[in-house]
Write a protein that holds these residues in place. Structure first.
Motif, mmCIF file in Angstrom:
data_model
loop_
_atom_site.group_PDB
_atom_site.id
_atom_site.type_symbol
_atom_site.label_atom_id
_atom_site.label_comp_id
_atom_site.label_asym_id
_atom_site.label_seq_id
_atom_site.Cartn_x
_atom_site.Cartn_y
_atom_site.Cartn_z
ATOM 1 N N PHE A 197 0.798 -1.000 0.084
ATOM 2 C CA PHE A 197 -0.121 0.130 -0.306
ATOM 3 C C PHE A 197 0.810 1.504 0.036
ATOM 4 O O PHE A 197 0.614 2.841 -0.889
ATOM 5 N N GLY A 220 2.173 1.836 -3.452
ATOM 6 C CA GLY A 220 1.556 1.914 -4.201
ATOM 7 C C GLY A 220 0.994 3.238 -3.973
ATOM 8 O O GLY A 220 1.144 4.952 -4.797
ATOM 9 N N LEU A 221 1.089 3.803 -2.848
ATOM 10 C CA LEU A 221 0.298 5.434 -2.698
ATOM 11 C C LEU A 221 2.133 6.620 -2.994
ATOM 12 O O LEU A 221 1.487 6.891 -3.826
ATOM 13 N N THR A 268 -4.817 6.872 -8.664
ATOM 14 C CA THR A 268 -4.572 6.643 -8.047
ATOM 15 C C THR A 268 -4.551 5.397 -6.876
ATOM 16 O O THR A 268 -4.055 4.778 -6.089
ATOM 17 N N LEU A 287 -2.825 2.031 -5.524
ATOM 18 C CA LEU A 287 -3.321 2.098 -3.967
ATOM 19 C C LEU A 287 -3.589 0.241 -4.153
ATOM 20 O O LEU A 287 -3.225 -1.206 -3.936
ATOM 21 N N SER A 336 -1.180 -2.666 -2.558
ATOM 22 C CA SER A 336 -1.779 -3.892 -1.692
ATOM 23 C C SER A 336 -1.533 -5.182 -2.332
ATOM 24 O O SER A 336 -1.478 -5.687 -1.638
#
Length: 129
Positions: free
Chosen positions: A80, A83-84, A110, A114, A118
């Protein structure tokens, strides 16, 4: 041979940074493949929006996979975060280089990175076993 290997080897200990590095390498390969597709076919740049979502999702997935594998635990968390940061860097580059404002497509991108980061982190933790 061992001193040479120590000098030229680069090991990133942070799972998120290594995941970001792999994500941007995959994004580079995907952008190259999309540019070849654009050059070799009669597609226009407006037709590539779906494919760019796929490239960014796959890049975040592989980045999350690497960060989850490097962390050994809490793969969803490290995926996560990967990805963030990947999504924030994309938004920052789009804002600074293209002078674009935030749109609903940016929020969808976005969210996609994310979720795929994850998922990649969850799968990456299980690659160690």
């Amino acid at each position: 041979m061992e001193p040479i290997r120590r000098i030229f080897s680069l090991r990133i200990n942070s799972p998120v940074l290594s995941g970001l590095l792999y994500a941007f390498m995959w994004m580079l390969l995907g952008a190259f493949a999309l540019s070849l597709l654009l050059w070799a076919s009669n597609l226009s740049e407006d037709d590539l929006s779906f494919y760019t979502f796929l490239v960014h999702g796959a890049a975040a997935l592989f980045g999350g996979l690497v960060s989850g594998k490097r962390s050994g635990s809490k793969g969803w968390y490290y995926g996560f975060l990967t990805g963030l940061f990947y999504g924030l860097i994309l938004l920052l580059i789009g804002f600074l280089a293209l002078d674009s404002s935030l749109t609903l497509g940016d929020a969808a991108l976005t969210a996609a990175v994310l979720v795929s980061g994850s998922l990649g982190g969850m799968f990456g933790v299980n690659l160690r076993k």
